[in-house]
Design a protein around this motif. Structure first.
Motif, PDB file in Angstrom:
ATOM      1  N   LEU A   3       5.007 -25.099 -12.094  1.00 28.45           N
ATOM      2  CA  LEU A   3       3.783 -24.901 -12.883  1.00 28.45           C
ATOM      3  C   LEU A   3       2.778 -25.996 -12.581  1.00 28.45           C
ATOM      4  N   VAL A   4       1.566 -25.610 -12.194  1.00 28.59           N
ATOM      5  CA  VAL A   4       0.515 -26.570 -11.863  1.00 28.59           C
ATOM      6  C   VAL A   4      -0.769 -26.142 -12.517  1.00 28.59           C
ATOM      7  N   VAL A   5      -1.582 -27.090 -12.938  1.00 28.43           N
ATOM      8  CA  VAL A   5      -2.866 -26.742 -13.530  1.00 28.43           C
ATOM      9  C   VAL A   5      -3.876 -26.496 -12.427  1.00 28.43           C
ATOM     10  N   CYS A   6      -4.639 -25.409 -12.540  1.00 30.56           N
ATOM     11  CA  CYS A   6      -5.560 -24.994 -11.495  1.00 30.56           C
ATOM     12  C   CYS A   6      -7.000 -25.184 -11.906  1.00 30.56           C
ATOM     13  N   CYS A   7      -7.861 -25.607 -11.005  1.00 30.32           N
ATOM     14  CA  CYS A   7      -9.266 -25.769 -11.335  1.00 30.32           C
ATOM     15  C   CYS A   7     -10.130 -25.595 -10.119  1.00 30.32           C
ATOM     16  N   LEU A   8     -11.420 -25.541 -10.363  1.00 29.27           N
ATOM     17  CA  LEU A   8     -12.369 -25.328  -9.283  1.00 29.27           C
ATOM     18  C   LEU A   8     -12.723 -26.617  -8.573  1.00 29.27           C
ATOM     19  N   ASP A 192      -8.321 -16.303 -13.943  1.00 23.56           N
ATOM     20  CA  ASP A 192      -8.856 -16.723 -12.649  1.00 23.56           C
ATOM     21  C   ASP A 192      -8.291 -18.070 -12.235  1.00 23.56           C
ATOM     22  N   GLN A 193      -8.193 -19.002 -13.168  1.00 22.86           N
ATOM     23  CA  GLN A 193      -7.639 -20.317 -12.874  1.00 22.86           C
ATOM     24  C   GLN A 193      -6.202 -20.223 -12.391  1.00 22.86           C
ATOM     25  N   LEU A 194      -5.429 -19.377 -13.021  1.00 24.60           N
ATOM     26  CA  LEU A 194      -4.003 -19.267 -12.686  1.00 24.60           C
ATOM     27  C   LEU A 194      -3.759 -18.585 -11.353  1.00 24.60           C
ATOM     28  N   SER A 195      -4.798 -17.961 -10.793  1.00 25.50           N
ATOM     29  CA  SER A 195      -4.667 -17.328  -9.480  1.00 25.50           C
ATOM     30  C   SER A 195      -4.919 -18.310  -8.344  1.00 25.50           C
ATOM     31  N   MET A 196      -5.366 -19.506  -8.685  1.00 27.08           N
ATOM     32  CA  MET A 196      -5.677 -20.500  -7.664  1.00 27.08           C
ATOM     33  C   MET A 196      -4.407 -21.216  -7.212  1.00 27.08           C
ATOM     34  N   PRO A 197      -4.364 -21.673  -5.976  1.00 29.72           N
ATOM     35  CA  PRO A 197      -3.166 -22.356  -5.487  1.00 29.72           C
ATOM     36  C   PRO A 197      -2.983 -23.716  -6.140  1.00 29.72           C
ATOM     37  N   LEU A 229      -0.392 -14.986 -23.590  1.00 31.95           N
ATOM     38  CA  LEU A 229      -0.443 -16.230 -22.830  1.00 31.95           C
ATOM     39  C   LEU A 229       0.794 -16.389 -21.955  1.00 31.95           C
ATOM     40  N   LEU A 230       1.978 -16.205 -22.521  1.00 33.67           N
ATOM     41  CA  LEU A 230       3.200 -16.386 -21.743  1.00 33.67           C
ATOM     42  C   LEU A 230       3.306 -15.357 -20.630  1.00 33.67           C
ATOM     43  N   ASP A 231       2.893 -14.115 -20.917  1.00 27.45           N
ATOM     44  CA  ASP A 231       2.902 -13.093 -19.869  1.00 27.45           C
ATOM     45  C   ASP A 231       1.947 -13.465 -18.739  1.00 27.45           C
ATOM     46  N   LEU A 232       0.773 -13.986 -19.091  1.00 25.84           N
ATOM     47  CA  LEU A 232      -0.202 -14.383 -18.080  1.00 25.84           C
ATOM     48  C   LEU A 232       0.308 -15.563 -17.260  1.00 25.84           C
ATOM     49  N   LEU A 233       0.937 -16.516 -17.923  1.00 26.26           N
ATOM     50  CA  LEU A 233       1.485 -17.669 -17.210  1.00 26.26           C
ATOM     51  C   LEU A 233       2.573 -17.246 -16.228  1.00 26.26           C
ATOM     52  N   LYS A 234       3.339 -16.232 -16.580  1.00 29.95           N
ATOM     53  CA  LYS A 234       4.377 -15.744 -15.670  1.00 29.95           C
ATOM     54  C   LYS A 234       3.776 -15.140 -14.400  1.00 29.95           C
ATOM     55  N   GLN A 235       2.552 -14.646 -14.487  1.00 29.20           N
ATOM     56  CA  GLN A 235       1.910 -14.005 -13.346  1.00 29.20           C
ATOM     57  C   GLN A 235       1.162 -14.992 -12.454  1.00 29.20           C
ATOM     58  N   ARG A 236       1.217 -16.261 -12.795  1.00 25.54           N
ATOM     59  CA  ARG A 236       0.451 -17.266 -12.064  1.00 25.54           C
ATOM     60  C   ARG A 236       0.877 -17.345 -10.609  1.00 25.54           C
ATOM     61  N   GLU A 237      -0.013 -17.877  -9.791  1.00 27.14           N
ATOM     62  CA  GLU A 237       0.347 -18.249  -8.431  1.00 27.14           C
ATOM     63  C   GLU A 237       1.458 -19.291  -8.530  1.00 27.14           C
ATOM     64  N   SER A 238       2.470 -19.177  -7.675  1.00 28.20           N
ATOM     65  CA  SER A 238       3.695 -19.975  -7.797  1.00 28.20           C
ATOM     66  C   SER A 238       3.407 -21.460  -7.976  1.00 28.20           C
ATOM     67  N   SER A 239       4.038 -22.053  -9.004  1.00 27.41           N
ATOM     68  CA  SER A 239       3.839 -23.472  -9.297  1.00 27.41           C
ATOM     69  C   SER A 239       4.791 -23.899 -10.397  1.00 27.41           C
ATOM     70  N   GLU A 240       5.025 -25.202 -10.489  1.00 28.48           N
ATOM     71  CA  GLU A 240       5.675 -25.744 -11.681  1.00 28.48           C
ATOM     72  C   GLU A 240       4.702 -25.629 -12.848  1.00 28.48           C
TER      73      GLU A 240
END
Length: 324
Positions: A3-8, A192-197, A229-240
């Motif tokens: 899981l990682v925090v994503c930003c622009l 959108d943030q969670l789709s970022m690497p 929220l938890l469902d969306l987090l599960k769909q994130r681009e792979s990360s801690e």
């Protein structure tokens, strides 16, 4: 999965092996500021403000909020914190347990950005709210930190029938699915943030996300929103992934299984407002709660998330949690 925090916005930061990022919440500017000496002496590479960064919700006014921020500014060791990131909670928002119906929220919002904005290198996506994101290069990892706003757009909570009932002290779950925690614009932004690497994502929520068994403010008061929220987090681009929260005036670790993934949340709440008389122990809590004034430190190494430690106002270590 990481899981990682994503930003622009990507900030490249030169740090030593084992980067130390402090986090905490619930600082009353009219009480002792001793803990900031310990925080300033902890060799931090950043600090995350999780809300209730000052207290100005009682008899709210713009002048009172400005005074509170001024007092806090005089004691926070900005030059020893490293890069910072912030969100707010109810007492710096301006109304205890407040949400979207708080009429003075735009006043609070302007002062939040005046105070924190010049000190944060973040992506601020919209004029409404305080949600923001940032990505840092840490120990060879892209670490995305997403700060959610759980106040500006939050709908109605459902009051308990009998106050102080264990497990329903103030609120019970509201099944009305028209009531939102984030509002649709912030939800779309988060997706959108969670789709970022990213290699590691850190989600900052002022209120607890997965903690069960109490009737104070938490995502579980709007259960459809927590599931979303938890469902969306599960769909994130792979990360801690790591959830951080404040609000509760206690510290600790919580975990839950959702959709075959284990979610972990670390709470640090009580920079100088800890609930020392608490006897709470929640069903999905890991280890012993921290009930005295404290701050926490997240340690990140080249291999990823390493551990979280909680420290007293003299800097001594109170507790530790190591990631598997």
């Amino acid at each position: 999965m990481r899981l990682v925090v994503c930003c622009l916005l990507v900030c490249s930061v030169s740090v030593s092996a084992d980067t130390r990022i402090g986090f905490g919440s619930c600082f009353n500017q009219d009480k002792s500021a001793e803990i900031w000496k310990a925080i300033g002496g902890s060799n931090l590479n950043g600090f995350l403000f999780l809300g209730d960064n000052i207290y100005a919700s009682r008899n709210f006014s713009r002048a009172k909020l400005e005074t509170a921020y001024s007092k806090a500014n005089g004691v926070i060791p900005w030059d020893r914190l490293g890069p910072i990131q912030a969100t707010w909670d109810d007492h710096d928002f301006g109304r205890n347990d407040g949400g979207a119906d708080f009429s003075e929220r735009l006043v609070s919002q302007r002062l939040f950005w005046q105070f924190f904005g010049p000190r944060m290198d973040v992506s601020k996506p919209a004029s409404a709210g305080v949600y923001n994101s940032a990505t840092r290069a840490i120990e060879g990892n892209q670490v995305q930190i997403i700060a959610l706003d759980t106040r500006s757009f939050r709908g109605r909570l459902k009051p308990t029938l009998i106050r102080n009932t264990p497990g329903a002290e103030r609120y019970v779950p509201n099944s009305d699915e028209s009531q939102s925690m984030l509002g649709e614009t912030q939800w779309a932004w988060l997706e959108d943030q969670l789709s970022m690497p990213a290699d590691i994502r850190i989600i900052m929520s002022s209120i607890q996300v997965i903690a069960e068994g109490h009737g104070w403010e938490r995502w579980g008061n709007l259960p459809h929103e927590r599931d979303r929220l938890l469902d969306l987090l599960k769909q994130r681009e792979s990360s801690e992934l790591l959830l951080l929260s404040g609000d509760r005036h206690i510290g600790g670790v919580y975990q839950i299984e959702h959709g075959n993934e284990r979610f972990i949340e670390a709470t640090s709440s009580g920079l100088n407002m800890a609930w020392s008389q608490s006897t709470e122990y929640l069903p999905n809590q890991v280890g012993t709660p921290i009930r005295g004034n404290h701050f926490a430190v997240l340690v990140i190494s080249q291999s990823g998330l390493e551990r979280v430690t909680w420290h007293a106002d003299d800097g001594s270590q109170l507790s530790s949690f190591r990631f598997d």
